[in-house]
Design a protein around this motif. Structure first.
Motif, PDB file in Angstrom:
ATOM      1  N   PHE A 134       0.564  -1.163  -0.015  1.00 52.09           N
ATOM      2  CA  PHE A 134      -0.012  -0.175   0.158  1.00 52.09           C
ATOM      3  C   PHE A 134       0.956   1.896   0.473  1.00 52.09           C
ATOM      4  N   CYS A 135       1.472   1.621  -1.932  1.00 49.95           N
ATOM      5  CA  CYS A 135       2.103   2.681  -1.131  1.00 49.95           C
ATOM      6  C   CYS A 135       2.052   3.109  -2.621  1.00 49.95           C
ATOM      7  N   ASP A 136       2.748   4.399  -3.621  1.00 50.76           N
ATOM      8  CA  ASP A 136       2.881   5.667  -4.428  1.00 50.76           C
ATOM      9  C   ASP A 136       3.764   4.599  -5.065  1.00 50.76           C
ATOM     10  N   ASP A 137       4.175   5.208  -5.876  1.00 48.22           N
ATOM     11  CA  ASP A 137       5.371   5.528  -7.127  1.00 48.22           C
ATOM     12  C   ASP A 137       6.229   5.735  -5.857  1.00 48.22           C
ATOM     13  N   PHE A 138       7.502   5.079  -6.341  1.00 49.54           N
ATOM     14  CA  PHE A 138       8.980   5.821  -5.547  1.00 49.54           C
ATOM     15  C   PHE A 138       9.259   6.611  -5.487  1.00 49.54           C
ATOM     16  N   GLU A 139       9.335   7.554  -6.740  1.00 56.43           N
ATOM     17  CA  GLU A 139      10.107   8.626  -7.378  1.00 56.43           C
ATOM     18  C   GLU A 139       8.798   9.465  -6.896  1.00 56.43           C
ATOM     19  N   LYS A 140       7.357   9.285  -6.820  1.00 56.68           N
ATOM     20  CA  LYS A 140       6.831   9.987  -6.492  1.00 56.68           C
ATOM     21  C   LYS A 140       6.468  10.581  -5.253  1.00 56.68           C
ATOM     22  N   ILE A 141       7.214   9.701  -4.063  1.00 55.79           N
ATOM     23  CA  ILE A 141       7.099   9.022  -2.438  1.00 55.79           C
ATOM     24  C   ILE A 141       8.600  10.284  -2.397  1.00 55.79           C
ATOM     25  N   ARG A 142       8.872  10.280  -2.985  1.00 59.24           N
ATOM     26  CA  ARG A 142      10.326  10.326  -2.787  1.00 59.24           C
ATOM     27  C   ARG A 142      10.429  12.148  -3.475  1.00 59.24           C
ATOM     28  N   GLU A 143       9.800  12.668  -4.174  1.00 62.33           N
ATOM     29  CA  GLU A 143       9.497  14.059  -4.388  1.00 62.33           C
ATOM     30  C   GLU A 143       8.444  14.742  -3.623  1.00 62.33           C
ATOM     31  N   ILE A 144       7.926  14.624  -2.275  1.00 63.04           N
ATOM     32  CA  ILE A 144       7.034  14.950  -1.819  1.00 63.04           C
ATOM     33  C   ILE A 144       7.477  14.747   0.263  1.00 63.04           C
ATOM     34  N   HIS A 145       8.644  13.304   0.059  1.00 62.91           N
ATOM     35  CA  HIS A 145       9.538  13.224   1.242  1.00 62.91           C
ATOM     36  C   HIS A 145      10.566  14.281   1.690  1.00 62.91           C
ATOM     37  N   LYS A 147      11.992  18.256   1.150  1.00 59.95           N
ATOM     38  CA  LYS A 147      11.410  19.540   2.257  1.00 59.95           C
ATOM     39  C   LYS A 147      11.965  20.466   1.061  1.00 59.95           C
ATOM     40  N   TYR A 148      12.257  20.312   0.204  1.00 58.61           N
ATOM     41  CA  TYR A 148      12.541  22.067  -0.978  1.00 58.61           C
ATOM     42  C   TYR A 148      11.460  20.880  -2.633  1.00 58.61           C
ATOM     43  N   THR A 149      11.451  19.666  -3.410  1.00 56.12           N
ATOM     44  CA  THR A 149      10.834  19.400  -3.881  1.00 56.12           C
ATOM     45  C   THR A 149       9.333  18.980  -3.971  1.00 56.12           C
ATOM     46  N   PHE A 150       9.000  19.388  -2.653  1.00 61.36           N
ATOM     47  CA  PHE A 150       7.653  19.324  -2.108  1.00 61.36           C
ATOM     48  C   PHE A 150       6.998  21.076  -2.002  1.00 61.36           C
ATOM     49  N   ILE A 151       7.862  21.598  -1.625  1.00 62.92           N
ATOM     50  CA  ILE A 151       7.159  23.604  -1.670  1.00 62.92           C
ATOM     51  C   ILE A 151       6.476  23.332  -2.968  1.00 62.92           C
ATOM     52  N   ASP A 152       7.528  22.987  -3.951  1.00 65.15           N
ATOM     53  CA  ASP A 152       6.950  23.360  -5.419  1.00 65.15           C
ATOM     54  C   ASP A 152       5.526  22.152  -6.129  1.00 65.15           C
ATOM     55  N   ILE A 153       5.959  21.296  -5.613  1.00 66.21           N
ATOM     56  CA  ILE A 153       4.615  20.821  -5.254  1.00 66.21           C
ATOM     57  C   ILE A 153       3.397  20.816  -4.870  1.00 66.21           C
ATOM     58  N   ALA A 154       3.170  21.232  -3.409  1.00 68.15           N
ATOM     59  CA  ALA A 154       2.636  22.017  -2.665  1.00 68.15           C
ATOM     60  C   ALA A 154       1.950  23.468  -3.415  1.00 68.15           C
ATOM     61  N   ARG A 155       2.676  24.231  -3.651  1.00 69.84           N
ATOM     62  CA  ARG A 155       2.276  25.509  -4.683  1.00 69.84           C
ATOM     63  C   ARG A 155       1.397  25.370  -6.177  1.00 69.84           C
ATOM     64  N   PRO A 162       5.348  28.731   2.733  1.00 71.96           N
ATOM     65  CA  PRO A 162       6.329  29.468   2.981  1.00 71.96           C
ATOM     66  C   PRO A 162       7.494  29.587   2.134  1.00 71.96           C
ATOM     67  N   ASP A 163       8.219  29.871   1.488  1.00 69.88           N
ATOM     68  CA  ASP A 163       9.166  30.373   1.510  1.00 69.88           C
ATOM     69  C   ASP A 163      10.403  29.842   1.654  1.00 69.88           C
ATOM     70  N   THR A 164      11.067  28.752   0.601  1.00 63.71           N
ATOM     71  CA  THR A 164      11.968  27.534   0.909  1.00 63.71           C
ATOM     72  C   THR A 164      12.659  27.947  -0.282  1.00 63.71           C
ATOM     73  N   TYR A 165      14.442  27.260   0.118  1.00 60.49           N
ATOM     74  CA  TYR A 165      15.353  28.090  -0.864  1.00 60.49           C
ATOM     75  C   TYR A 165      16.233  26.586  -0.430  1.00 60.49           C
ATOM     76  N   LEU A 166      16.842  26.384  -1.496  1.00 63.15           N
ATOM     77  CA  LEU A 166      17.606  25.253  -1.374  1.00 63.15           C
ATOM     78  C   LEU A 166      19.176  25.469  -0.878  1.00 63.15           C
ATOM     79  N   LEU A 167      19.321  24.346  -0.319  1.00 67.05           N
ATOM     80  CA  LEU A 167      21.339  25.252   0.618  1.00 67.05           C
ATOM     81  C   LEU A 167      22.137  23.759  -0.157  1.00 67.05           C
ATOM     82  N   ASP A 168      22.743  23.053  -0.834  1.00 62.95           N
ATOM     83  CA  ASP A 168      24.035  22.426  -1.430  1.00 62.95           C
ATOM     84  C   ASP A 168      24.633  22.859  -0.955  1.00 62.95           C
ATOM     85  N   GLY A 169      25.094  23.817  -0.650  1.00 58.03           N
ATOM     86  CA  GLY A 169      26.613  23.587  -0.368  1.00 58.03           C
ATOM     87  C   GLY A 169      26.675  24.814   0.519  1.00 58.03           C
TER      88      GLY A 169
END
Length: 430
Positions: A134-145, A147-155, A162-169
């Motif tokens: 009982f779960c969805d597609d892996f990539e879909k779960i990964r994107e909502i899990h 915390k950055y990519t979820f914000i775009d999906i939710a918007r 809230p405004d959310t920024y990625l910090l990758d270094g």
């Protein structure tokens, strides 16, 4: 291979021992069929509640965990327990064990309750057609899990974010050095508030350590109250919803909760579930600002404490919660089932440890005796007392794991089930 540690109680009944059904077209069988259901992460209090619901309705429940003494194993209910490998340390072996267990025990449905859902979804094609995970597609779960990519999906789904920024270094931190107190910093994969820094001063800001392998987010700090929601969805249709407000915490994990019925939360959850055509357990954290508006801050594609508000009869419909939850999980179609308001639940053993400290109460210095007397314990039940009595045994095992792995006690309860899309530390066997 799976360590077959069967519970000392007998199976539910011989007529269920040979029961098996075939899942057609990716849909779960209808509620009037009794099923064999495998629930993972048996240590979690939500699993104990889920098990009690489903067995009360006549389904046969099997339990798994990588711990020797998970909470639900002590229940008097007639369930088998199987100890597995840690999904965090060896995902491939874990999937193989769950798959072999499901085949050997003729399991109809696997319910992943925590982040082992990520490990199972990544190998969903390895399961045959007679067992449904009982779960969805892996990539879909990964994107909502995330915390950055979820914000775009939710918007894009029409949720308020809230405004959310990625910090990758380290270089990405320069823009926030002088305004860190206006932001919340957290890794893109985290749970129960682990490593979250709320408006840190200069000293604590140094603890923000993003990298390309382990990114963080900087999220606009919203002044307000925390609310949470738990839902069960089938192909974009929200089948069950439970909203609640945690009021006492162990670290940043809630241990005392009040149920709530907030139309704005429900509306936004329905929009997101429909927008991504989601199937499975899905949970959200919201902040209600001082103007009363709700803003979603993150998503957890798993079960949460909202399950605990489904253990009372729905007086409006006359439907027992065992029926409500069972139908929500096993029947794709049907009207929305919403948990009633004005309920208070607690993790009694956690309240006994953390509830006495006023700093753990989020909204005023609530006397601990008030919480202990007003709330119903989700673990201890006079009809099923052993899990409550045996909770110290599970706590001791968790403490050993914390020392072995060098993590905080509050994190140790989930450490070996976490999914972070990367793994730099080595997990111990406990």
């Amino acid at each position: 291979m799976v360590n077959n540690c069967q519970h000392w109680c007998l199976p539910i009944g011989p007529y269920l021992a040979t029961y098996q059904t075939t899942v057609d077209d990716g849909l779960l069988p209808q509620e009037n069929l009794l099923m064999r259901i495998l629930i993972t992460a048996a240590r979690a209090p939500v699993v104990l509640d889920m098990m009690r619901h489903l067995t009360r309705h006549g389904h046969e429940v099997l339990l798994t965990d990588s711990r020797a003494f998970p909470l639900s194993r002590f229940s008097r209910l007639k369930c088998k327990y199987f100890r597995t490998s840690s999904p965090g340390s060896d995902p491939a072996r874990y999937r193989q064990e769950i798959r072999e267990l499901a085949e050997r025990e003729s399991v109809d449905v696997v319910l992943p309750m925590f982040e082992e859902v990520m490990h199972l979804a990544a190998g969903i094609d390895e399961f045959d057609g007679t067992t449904r995970v009982f779960c969805d597609d892996f990539e879909k779960i990964r994107e909502i899990h995330n915390k950055y990519t979820f914000i775009d999906i939710a918007r894009n789904a029409g949720m308020s974010v809230p405004d959310t920024y990625l910090l990758d270094g380290p270089d990405a931190l320069q823009d926030f050095a002088d305004c860190a107190t206006q932001f919340v910093f957290k890794p893109v994969y985290s749970r129960f508030g682990d490593q979250v820094l709320l408006g840190p001063d200069a000293k604590r800001f140094a603890e923000v350590t993003p990298s390309a392998q382990c990114p963080w987010v900087a999220q606009e700090f919203l002044d307000g109250d925390l609310y949470c929601s738990f839902g069960i969805a089938h192909q974009g249709h929200l089948r069950l919803h439970s909203a609640y407000q945690p009021t006492c915490f162990a670290g940043r994990a809630g241990i005392l909760f009040n149920s709530a019925q907030e139309e704005d939360i429900l509306r936004q959850v329905q929009q997101l579930v429909k927008h991504i055509d989601f199937t499975g357990f899905i949970s959200f954290d919201f902040i209600r600002d001082r103007q009363g508006r709700f803003h979603v801050i993150e998503c957890n594609p798993r079960s949460t404490s909202g399950v605990h508000f489904l253990n009372a009869t729905d007086e409006a419909s006359g439907m027992d919660s065992g029926t409500s939850l069972s139908r929500a999980v096993l029947e794709p179609d049907g009207p929305l089932i919403e948990a009633s308001a004005n309920q208070t639940r607690m993790l009694g053993f956690a309240m006994a440890i953390y509830g006495w400290n006023k700093k753990n109460h989020a909204y005023g210095s609530l006397p601990v005796w008030h919480g202990l007397t007003a709330a119903s314990d989700v673990v201890f039940s006079w009809k099923d007392p052993l899990p409550g009595v045996a909770a110290p045994i599970m706590l001791a095992e968790t403490m050993i794991s914390a020392v072995t792995n060098g993590v905080k006690l509050t994190r140790s309860g989930t450490y070996d089930h976490e999914w972070n899309d990367f793994r730099t530390e080595t997990l111990a066997s406990v």
